[in-house]
Design a protein around this motif. Structure first.
Motif, PDB file in Angstrom:
ATOM      1  N   PRO A 107      -4.961 -12.032   2.411  1.00 47.33           N
ATOM      2  CA  PRO A 107      -3.526 -11.735   2.343  1.00 47.33           C
ATOM      3  C   PRO A 107      -3.245 -10.241   2.556  1.00 47.33           C
ATOM      4  O   PRO A 107      -3.935  -9.381   1.988  1.00 47.33           O
ATOM      5  CB  PRO A 107      -3.134 -12.150   0.921  1.00 47.33           C
ATOM      6  N   ALA A 108      -2.224  -9.960   3.354  1.00 39.71           N
ATOM      7  CA  ALA A 108      -1.858  -8.571   3.627  1.00 39.71           C
ATOM      8  C   ALA A 108      -1.526  -7.836   2.328  1.00 39.71           C
ATOM      9  O   ALA A 108      -1.876  -6.663   2.168  1.00 39.71           O
ATOM     10  CB  ALA A 108      -0.677  -8.512   4.596  1.00 39.71           C
ATOM     11  N   GLY A 109      -0.873  -8.524   1.402  1.00 38.12           N
ATOM     12  CA  GLY A 109      -0.528  -7.893   0.128  1.00 38.12           C
ATOM     13  C   GLY A 109      -1.760  -7.471  -0.657  1.00 38.12           C
ATOM     14  O   GLY A 109      -1.773  -6.412  -1.281  1.00 38.12           O
ATOM     15  N   LEU A 110      -2.790  -8.294  -0.623  1.00 39.05           N
ATOM     16  CA  LEU A 110      -4.041  -7.963  -1.308  1.00 39.05           C
ATOM     17  C   LEU A 110      -4.709  -6.753  -0.652  1.00 39.05           C
ATOM     18  O   LEU A 110      -5.163  -5.838  -1.335  1.00 39.05           O
ATOM     19  CB  LEU A 110      -4.991  -9.158  -1.289  1.00 39.05           C
ATOM     20  N   LEU A 111      -4.749  -6.758   0.667  1.00 33.61           N
ATOM     21  CA  LEU A 111      -5.347  -5.634   1.387  1.00 33.61           C
ATOM     22  C   LEU A 111      -4.574  -4.342   1.143  1.00 33.61           C
ATOM     23  O   LEU A 111      -5.158  -3.284   0.903  1.00 33.61           O
ATOM     24  CB  LEU A 111      -5.410  -5.940   2.889  1.00 33.61           C
ATOM     25  N   ARG A 112      -3.247  -4.431   1.181  1.00 32.22           N
ATOM     26  CA  ARG A 112      -2.406  -3.252   0.938  1.00 32.22           C
ATOM     27  C   ARG A 112      -2.599  -2.742  -0.487  1.00 32.22           C
ATOM     28  O   ARG A 112      -2.743  -1.543  -0.711  1.00 32.22           O
ATOM     29  CB  ARG A 112      -0.936  -3.591   1.200  1.00 32.22           C
ATOM     30  N   ALA A 113      -2.627  -3.661  -1.451  1.00 29.13           N
ATOM     31  CA  ALA A 113      -2.834  -3.260  -2.846  1.00 29.13           C
ATOM     32  C   ALA A 113      -4.198  -2.590  -3.026  1.00 29.13           C
ATOM     33  O   ALA A 113      -4.311  -1.577  -3.723  1.00 29.13           O
ATOM     34  CB  ALA A 113      -2.702  -4.473  -3.765  1.00 29.13           C
ATOM     35  N   ALA A 114      -5.217  -3.143  -2.380  1.00 28.55           N
ATOM     36  CA  ALA A 114      -6.552  -2.536  -2.465  1.00 28.55           C
ATOM     37  C   ALA A 114      -6.519  -1.120  -1.900  1.00 28.55           C
ATOM     38  O   ALA A 114      -7.096  -0.191  -2.480  1.00 28.55           O
ATOM     39  CB  ALA A 114      -7.573  -3.392  -1.719  1.00 28.55           C
ATOM     40  N   GLY A 115      -5.842  -0.950  -0.779  1.00 31.58           N
ATOM     41  CA  GLY A 115      -5.720   0.382  -0.194  1.00 31.58           C
ATOM     42  C   GLY A 115      -4.988   1.345  -1.097  1.00 31.58           C
ATOM     43  O   GLY A 115      -5.403   2.499  -1.268  1.00 31.58           O
ATOM     44  N   LEU A 116      -3.917   0.867  -1.719  1.00 31.04           N
ATOM     45  CA  LEU A 116      -3.135   1.736  -2.607  1.00 31.04           C
ATOM     46  C   LEU A 116      -3.903   2.085  -3.881  1.00 31.04           C
ATOM     47  O   LEU A 116      -3.702   3.162  -4.446  1.00 31.04           O
ATOM     48  CB  LEU A 116      -1.795   1.076  -2.934  1.00 31.04           C
ATOM     49  N   VAL A 117      -4.780   1.201  -4.332  1.00 33.66           N
ATOM     50  CA  VAL A 117      -5.635   1.498  -5.493  1.00 33.66           C
ATOM     51  C   VAL A 117      -6.668   2.563  -5.124  1.00 33.66           C
ATOM     52  O   VAL A 117      -7.001   3.432  -5.923  1.00 33.66           O
ATOM     53  CB  VAL A 117      -6.321   0.209  -6.005  1.00 33.66           C
ATOM     54  N   LEU A 118      -7.175   2.486  -3.904  1.00 30.06           N
ATOM     55  CA  LEU A 118      -8.205   3.428  -3.480  1.00 30.06           C
ATOM     56  C   LEU A 118      -7.697   4.858  -3.346  1.00 30.06           C
ATOM     57  O   LEU A 118      -8.468   5.803  -3.536  1.00 30.06           O
ATOM     58  CB  LEU A 118      -8.816   2.983  -2.147  1.00 30.06           C
ATOM     59  N   LEU A 119      -6.432   5.039  -3.032  1.00 33.02           N
ATOM     60  CA  LEU A 119      -5.923   6.392  -2.793  1.00 33.02           C
ATOM     61  C   LEU A 119      -5.988   7.298  -4.025  1.00 33.02           C
ATOM     62  O   LEU A 119      -6.538   8.399  -3.937  1.00 33.02           O
ATOM     63  CB  LEU A 119      -4.529   6.332  -2.181  1.00 33.02           C
ATOM     64  N   PRO A 120      -5.478   6.876  -5.185  1.00 32.23           N
ATOM     65  CA  PRO A 120      -5.622   7.762  -6.350  1.00 32.23           C
ATOM     66  C   PRO A 120      -7.083   7.879  -6.803  1.00 32.23           C
ATOM     67  O   PRO A 120      -7.491   8.933  -7.307  1.00 32.23           O
ATOM     68  CB  PRO A 120      -4.750   7.119  -7.426  1.00 32.23           C
ATOM     69  N   PHE A 121      -7.867   6.816  -6.616  1.00 33.49           N
ATOM     70  CA  PHE A 121      -9.287   6.906  -6.954  1.00 33.49           C
ATOM     71  C   PHE A 121      -9.951   7.956  -6.068  1.00 33.49           C
ATOM     72  O   PHE A 121     -10.735   8.780  -6.552  1.00 33.49           O
ATOM     73  CB  PHE A 121      -9.964   5.538  -6.784  1.00 33.49           C
ATOM     74  N   ALA A 122      -9.646   7.945  -4.782  1.00 29.47           N
ATOM     75  CA  ALA A 122     -10.204   8.940  -3.864  1.00 29.47           C
ATOM     76  C   ALA A 122      -9.818  10.349  -4.303  1.00 29.47           C
ATOM     77  O   ALA A 122     -10.656  11.260  -4.300  1.00 29.47           O
ATOM     78  CB  ALA A 122      -9.714   8.680  -2.444  1.00 29.47           C
ATOM     79  N   ALA A 123      -8.568  10.517  -4.695  1.00 32.01           N
ATOM     80  CA  ALA A 123      -8.117  11.836  -5.156  1.00 32.01           C
ATOM     81  C   ALA A 123      -8.908  12.283  -6.381  1.00 32.01           C
ATOM     82  O   ALA A 123      -9.326  13.444  -6.472  1.00 32.01           O
ATOM     83  CB  ALA A 123      -6.619  11.801  -5.460  1.00 32.01           C
ATOM     84  N   PHE A 124      -9.140  11.364  -7.312  1.00 29.16           N
ATOM     85  CA  PHE A 124      -9.910  11.702  -8.512  1.00 29.16           C
ATOM     86  C   PHE A 124     -11.348  12.065  -8.158  1.00 29.16           C
ATOM     87  O   PHE A 124     -11.891  13.045  -8.663  1.00 29.16           O
ATOM     88  CB  PHE A 124      -9.889  10.550  -9.520  1.00 29.16           C
ATOM     89  N   VAL A 125     -11.975  11.273  -7.288  1.00 29.93           N
ATOM     90  CA  VAL A 125     -13.367  11.541  -6.905  1.00 29.93           C
ATOM     91  C   VAL A 125     -13.465  12.898  -6.218  1.00 29.93           C
ATOM     92  O   VAL A 125     -14.371  13.698  -6.517  1.00 29.93           O
ATOM     93  CB  VAL A 125     -13.925  10.412  -6.001  1.00 29.93           C
ATOM     94  N   LEU A 126     -12.542  13.182  -5.311  1.00 25.42           N
ATOM     95  CA  LEU A 126     -12.562  14.468  -4.619  1.00 25.42           C
ATOM     96  C   LEU A 126     -12.302  15.615  -5.590  1.00 25.42           C
ATOM     97  O   LEU A 126     -12.941  16.669  -5.499  1.00 25.42           O
ATOM     98  CB  LEU A 126     -11.556  14.476  -3.470  1.00 25.42           C
TER      99      LEU A 126
END
Length: 133
Positions: free
Chosen positions: A42-61
């Protein structure tokens, strides 16, 4: 000297983890509608996964760029990566979606890469000179 004992091994690994999360997160957040049919997810699942990854990426960086790495930050990152792998497995065996063969390959490939990253981060953390909690 083992590569995991290199003074910048863990920092460089965290930078790679953060950059890859930023790239895939952005791609999923912006392009979920384009790949949903190909992956059978589902596009919604993929979009949600992407949106979850963005703040995680910011924290890791952020954690990777600190002058002194924090063991608790690295442990949290490893735990989040492990949770991502578990979620990927649940997605495939839980019947929440009907991914295509390409979708199954995508989910497995990214889960394996994340699992390897988490294991390397754990190895780097164990090999690192004592750093603050």
């Amino acid at each position: 000297m083992s590569i995991t004992r290199h003074p910048n091994f863990l920092r460089h690994l965290l930078l790679a983890d953060g950059a890859s999360c930023l790239a895939i997160g952005g791609a999923l957040a912006l392009g979920a509608g384009f790949v949903a049919d190909w992956l059978g997810l589902p596009a919604g699942l993929l979009r949600a996964a992407g949106l979850v990854l963005l703040p995680f990426a910011a924290f890791v960086l952020f954690a990777a760029r600190r002058p002194i790495l924090s063991r608790s930050d690295v442990r949290l990152i490893i735990g989040c990566n492990a949770a991502w792998v578990a979620g990927s497995v649940l997605l495939l065996i839980g019947g929440f979606a009907a991914p295509t063969a390409l979708g199954i390959a995508f989910v497995i490939a990214q889960a394996v890469i994340v699992a390897i990253m988490a294991e390397l981060e754990a190895m780097g953390l164990r090999a690192a000179a004592p750093i603050p909690a």
